[in-house]
Design an enzyme around this catalytic site. Structure first.
Site, mmCIF file in Angstrom:
data_model
loop_
_atom_site.group_PDB
_atom_site.id
_atom_site.type_symbol
_atom_site.label_atom_id
_atom_site.label_comp_id
_atom_site.label_asym_id
_atom_site.label_seq_id
_atom_site.Cartn_x
_atom_site.Cartn_y
_atom_site.Cartn_z
ATOM 1 N N ASN A 126 -2.811 2.110 3.767
ATOM 2 C CA ASN A 126 -1.997 3.836 3.830
ATOM 3 C C ASN A 126 -2.423 4.591 3.274
ATOM 4 O O ASN A 126 -2.690 6.065 4.026
ATOM 5 C CB ASN A 126 -0.706 3.989 3.150
ATOM 6 C CG ASN A 126 0.454 3.294 4.305
ATOM 7 O OD1 ASN A 126 0.465 3.446 5.717
ATOM 8 N ND2 ASN A 126 1.773 2.885 3.921
ATOM 9 N N ASP A 132 6.894 1.077 1.643
ATOM 10 C CA ASP A 132 6.503 0.147 0.690
ATOM 11 C C ASP A 132 7.495 0.301 -1.118
ATOM 12 O O ASP A 132 8.028 -0.523 -0.869
ATOM 13 C CB ASP A 132 4.858 0.078 0.591
ATOM 14 C CG ASP A 132 3.987 -0.329 1.344
ATOM 15 O OD1 ASP A 132 3.598 -1.172 1.956
ATOM 16 O OD2 ASP A 132 3.771 1.124 2.575
ATOM 17 N N PHE A 152 -0.096 -1.310 12.687
ATOM 18 C CA PHE A 152 -1.176 -0.937 11.681
ATOM 19 C C PHE A 152 -1.601 -1.624 10.694
ATOM 20 O O PHE A 152 -2.638 -1.869 10.491
ATOM 21 C CB PHE A 152 -0.429 0.579 10.874
ATOM 22 C CG PHE A 152 -1.156 1.839 9.944
ATOM 23 C CD1 PHE A 152 -2.199 2.012 9.855
ATOM 24 C CD2 PHE A 152 -1.049 0.785 8.578
ATOM 25 C CE1 PHE A 152 -3.517 2.857 9.362
ATOM 26 C CE2 PHE A 152 -2.216 0.798 7.442
ATOM 27 C CZ PHE A 152 -2.855 2.061 7.841
ATOM 28 N N ASN A 153 -0.732 -2.618 10.638
ATOM 29 C CA ASN A 153 -1.213 -3.563 9.223
ATOM 30 C C ASN A 153 -2.187 -3.868 9.561
ATOM 31 O O ASN A 153 -3.114 -4.428 9.335
ATOM 32 C CB ASN A 153 0.236 -3.960 8.451
ATOM 33 C CG ASN A 153 0.601 -2.659 7.498
ATOM 34 O OD1 ASN A 153 0.239 -1.914 7.082
ATOM 35 N ND2 ASN A 153 2.504 -3.378 7.739
ATOM 36 N N THR A 175 3.461 -6.065 2.607
ATOM 37 C CA THR A 175 3.572 -5.324 3.332
ATOM 38 C C THR A 175 2.272 -4.022 3.529
ATOM 39 O O THR A 175 2.869 -2.447 4.420
ATOM 40 C CB THR A 175 4.678 -3.903 2.777
ATOM 41 O OG1 THR A 175 4.244 -3.917 1.366
ATOM 42 C CG2 THR A 175 6.515 -4.969 2.460
ATOM 43 N N ASP A 180 0.757 -1.160 0.304
ATOM 44 C CA ASP A 180 0.328 0.194 -0.050
ATOM 45 C C ASP A 180 1.304 1.034 0.195
ATOM 46 O O ASP A 180 0.611 2.338 0.811
ATOM 47 C CB ASP A 180 -1.005 0.006 1.416
ATOM 48 C CG ASP A 180 -0.244 -0.359 2.051
ATOM 49 O OD1 ASP A 180 1.252 -0.828 2.422
ATOM 50 O OD2 ASP A 180 -0.628 0.455 3.257
ATOM 51 N N HIS A 208 9.972 -0.069 7.908
ATOM 52 C CA HIS A 208 9.014 -1.548 8.385
ATOM 53 C C HIS A 208 9.124 -2.605 6.850
ATOM 54 O O HIS A 208 9.965 -3.545 7.103
ATOM 55 C CB HIS A 208 8.189 -1.048 8.252
ATOM 56 C CG HIS A 208 7.709 0.526 9.905
ATOM 57 N ND1 HIS A 208 7.827 -0.029 10.865
ATOM 58 C CD2 HIS A 208 7.808 1.501 9.894
ATOM 59 C CE1 HIS A 208 8.208 0.803 11.935
ATOM 60 N NE2 HIS A 208 8.177 1.862 11.252
ATOM 61 N N ASP A 209 9.220 -1.677 5.699
ATOM 62 C CA ASP A 209 9.088 -2.705 4.660
ATOM 63 C C ASP A 209 9.412 -3.458 3.986
ATOM 64 O O ASP A 209 9.766 -4.258 4.397
ATOM 65 C CB ASP A 209 8.164 -2.041 3.605
ATOM 66 C CG ASP A 209 6.115 -1.757 4.423
ATOM 67 O OD1 ASP A 209 5.630 -2.576 5.011
ATOM 68 O OD2 ASP A 209 5.677 -0.504 4.297
HETATM 69 C C1 BDR Z 1 3.239 -0.228 8.137
HETATM 70 O O1 BDR Z 1 2.220 1.112 8.662
HETATM 71 C C2 BDR Z 1 2.071 1.747 7.055
HETATM 72 O O2 BDR Z 1 2.216 3.523 7.235
HETATM 73 C C3 BDR Z 1 3.651 1.241 6.545
HETATM 74 O O3 BDR Z 1 4.106 1.306 4.853
HETATM 75 C C4 BDR Z 1 4.258 0.567 7.494
HETATM 76 O O4 BDR Z 1 3.524 -1.245 6.252
HETATM 77 C C5 BDR Z 1 4.041 0.921 9.566
HETATM 78 O O5 BDR Z 1 3.313 0.350 10.841
HETATM 79 CA CA CA Z 2 3.209 -0.247 3.892
#
Ligand code: BDR
Ligand code: CA
Length: 316
Positions: A44, A19, A170-171, A129, A14, A242-243
């Site tokens: 996102n 990403d 979040f994801n 991701t 996303d 992160h991703d």
């Molecule tokens: C995740 O949340 C999104 O905002 C980022 O792209 C990442 O995948 C981090 O918590």
């Molecule tokens: Ca992401």
């Protein structure tokens, strides 16, 4: 010449600045990874926005032969929550990207993923991701294709750790039901949760050095500039990538520490919905369903990221 077989991968996400950097990494690891498809999922930002972003990034990177498909707009049960605080109104605010020259596939994300799996002679890795909605939809629609999936390398969760709520990342909190389907599916999951991704950060003075290298490295630096605006407000020392961890682990597993646990997704908790809960003590008597990435050698992570950026050449 290479006698190492490339691993076929599908990238689902996303974009999203991190990403986008994950896609740069996958493209840079072209001797190890063969990108078979890119699929977008609402996360996102809305599906329309993140799909456009993937098409723009892929155009910028010259990935003209990789099909791109749009997936699920909404989580399995919940309403979509987006993250403009981190990624802006477009989902990828900051540096300008070219208009997309890569057409959108007529297939849906699930149909495209299923086609890739069906047609592949070997097992395929799915890197996911964003919220896990597309992947869970695939698993529900095509259980017969599970055996064609080598593993699902996700960015999501954190063992009893959150960033959107105290308990949830979040994801996962955007679509816990999909994550639950995935974690129960029997397909091996590699989880880059906050345990590792918050340790995989790049410092401003480090990404500054990328600016002069080549257009892709400059773009990565400018994505870090934007992504860091909100992270800095939150007190982070650098941009937490992160991703990219979900791609890096496929090529450089040796830089990560990984522990195997049986992990459950809390879909019901009043305060802990979206939590990824490990059975640390093995009390449930279940086999581990998840390889949990817990730590990283940050300096080597940054080194490999820089080498990946350098692989796009020198100069303008
Ligand atoms: C995740 O949340 C999104 O905002 C980022 O792209 C990442 O995948 C981090 O918590
Ligand atoms: Ca992401």
């Amino acid at each position: 010449m290479s006698d190492i077989k490339k691993k076929p991968v599908i990238l689902d996400g996303d974009p999203g600045h991190d990403d986008a950097i994950a896609l740069v990494l996958a493209a840079a690891f072209k001797d190890q990874l063969d990108i078979k498809a890119i699929t977008a999922v609402g996360g996102n930002q809305t599906l329309a926005k993140v799909t456009l972003n993937y098409r723009r990034i892929a155009t910028f990177l010259g990935l003209k032969d990789v099909p791109i498909a749009a997936g699920r707009e909404q989580p399995m049960l919940a309403d979509l929550v987006v993250a403009p605080n981190y990624h802006g109104e477009s989902g990828l605010d900051g540096p300008k990207l070219p208009d997309p020259e890569i057409p959108l596939s007529e297939l849906s994300a699930v149909e495209l993923m299923a086609k890739v799996l069906r047609e592949s002679d070997e097992k395929v890795i799915i890197v996911a991701t964003g919220p896990q909605t597309n992947v869970a939809s695939l698993l529900l629609a095509h259980p017969e294709l599970k055996e064609k999936i080598e593993c699902i390398s996700i960015m999501g969760g954190g063992l009893l750790k959150g960033n959107w709520t105290s308990a949830a990342e979040f994801n996962i909190i955007v679509d816990p039901e999909s994550a639950d389907i995935e974690f129960r599916s029997g397909v091996p999951v590699i989880m880059a949760g906050l345990d590792v991704t918050e340790k995989a950060y790049v410092l401003p003075e480090e990404w500054d050095k990328l600016r002069g290298l080549n257009p892709v490295a400059k773009m990565v630096a400018e994505w870090c500039d934007f992504f860091y605006i909100h992270l800095k407000e939150l007190g982070w020392e650098g941009a937490t990538l992160h991703d990219p961890c979900s791609v890096m682990v496929l090529v450089h597993p040796e830089i990560f520490t990984i522990k195997d646990y049986y992990v459950q997704i809390d879909c019901k908790g009043e305060y802990t919905r979206g939590a990824t809960v490990p059975d640390y003590m093995g009390l449930l008597g279940q086999k581990p369903n998840c390889r949990c990435m817990m730590g990283v050698d940050r300096e080597l992570f940054v080194k490999h990221l820089f080498e990946a950026c350098e692989s796009f050449g020198k100069g303008e």
